[in-house]
Design an enzyme around this catalytic site. Sequence first.
Site, short mmCIF file in Angstrom:
data_model
loop_
_atom_site.label_atom_id
_atom_site.label_comp_id
_atom_site.label_asym_id
_atom_site.label_seq_id
_atom_site.Cartn_x
_atom_site.Cartn_y
_atom_site.Cartn_z
N LYS A 218 0.80 -1.23 0.00
CA LYS A 218 0.00 0.00 0.00
C LYS A 218 0.83 1.28 0.00
CE LYS A 218 -4.08 -2.05 2.14
NZ LYS A 218 -5.07 -1.96 3.21
N ASN B 3 -4.91 1.88 -1.69
CA ASN B 3 -5.43 0.51 -1.77
C ASN B 3 -6.23 0.27 -3.05
OD1 ASN B 3 -7.88 1.86 -1.12
ND2 ASN B 3 -8.68 -0.02 -0.21
N ASP C 234 -9.85 2.53 2.15
CA ASP C 234 -9.79 1.92 3.48
C ASP C 234 -10.31 2.86 4.56
OD1 ASP C 234 -8.75 -0.58 2.84
OD2 ASP C 234 -6.67 0.08 3.00
N GLY D 99 -0.28 -1.01 15.18
CA GLY D 99 0.09 -1.04 13.78
C GLY D 99 0.06 0.32 13.13
N ALA D 100 1.10 0.58 12.30
CA ALA D 100 1.22 1.88 11.62
C ALA D 100 1.56 1.71 10.15
CB ALA D 100 2.29 2.73 12.32
N GLY D 101 1.15 0.57 9.56
CA GLY D 101 1.40 0.33 8.14
C GLY D 101 0.39 1.04 7.26
N GLY D 102 0.21 0.55 6.05
CA GLY D 102 -0.70 1.20 5.11
C GLY D 102 -2.14 1.22 5.59
N GLY E 204 -13.55 -7.19 11.39
CA GLY E 204 -12.92 -6.65 10.20
C GLY E 204 -13.76 -6.74 8.94
#
Length: 282
Positions: A73, A94, A109, A133-136, A248
């Site tokens: 991403k 995304n 997202d 979490g700090a990703g895409g 989710g």
Amino acid sequence: MKQRILAGLIGAGIQASRTPALHEQEGDAQGLRYLYRLIDLEPLHLDTNALPDLLRAAEQMHFTGLNITYPCKQAILPLLDELSDEARGIGAVNTVVFKDGKRIGHNTDCLGFAEGFRRNLNDVPRQRVVQMGAGGAGAAVAHALLAEGVEHLSIFDVDASRARALVDNLAQRFGSGRAQVGLDLDNAMAEADGLVNTTPMGMAKLPGMPMPATLLRAQLWVAEIVYFPLETELLRNARALGCRTLDGGNMAVFQAVKAFELFSGQVADAQRMLAHFKSMNA
């Protein structure tokens, strides 16, 4: 003649993805010829270095667009011609639409998570929230949480520099101080109203929890972006304590609704797509 759409998903370990069926069934319901293909880096023995070749191949095969998931991403950003305002602000993409010879990056997202949050947790307290979490995906969710009124967001990531970069990014849009790099998880959890997992931890291929179960308590609300399985270990432990939860599946469906609209130019039926998702997970 029916409108033809060829779309796909690039990511790693995506064989269990529900996204192809969601798009194709909605396409069928709208009378479109809609094909959606998985481009899974794992069985192809590829990594993010293959993205330039994959994008070029998709263009040559006249794909309408692509969805992009973990771990691509952010890696895809330099390969795009234009970014939507949302994608630029979040720093992650995304959804890529191929249009007039250009690759245009979007982020659905953020909208996807926000829609699920509003529908299921609209009345929860949101003074202090912990995000793992700090990703895409984490970047999109953090933007959504602050836009939905979270006052203080503590972001924890195994890569502290990635958490710092996200906090700096959020400060540009929301002002400094509302998001900070998490340092002491025990303390942050003790003070939190809510917890959000944006890591891949909990997926079928990556079982477990992003933090110790002992830090959960009944007063917390807990949100998850992993949807395969729909009940992760985190959600199972949280529900056993009586926590309010958001699975989710919500983000998966509502981001797909927006991506479908970007690919097809047609308005998607969100309730129909939600019902289809639930039938796949029954």
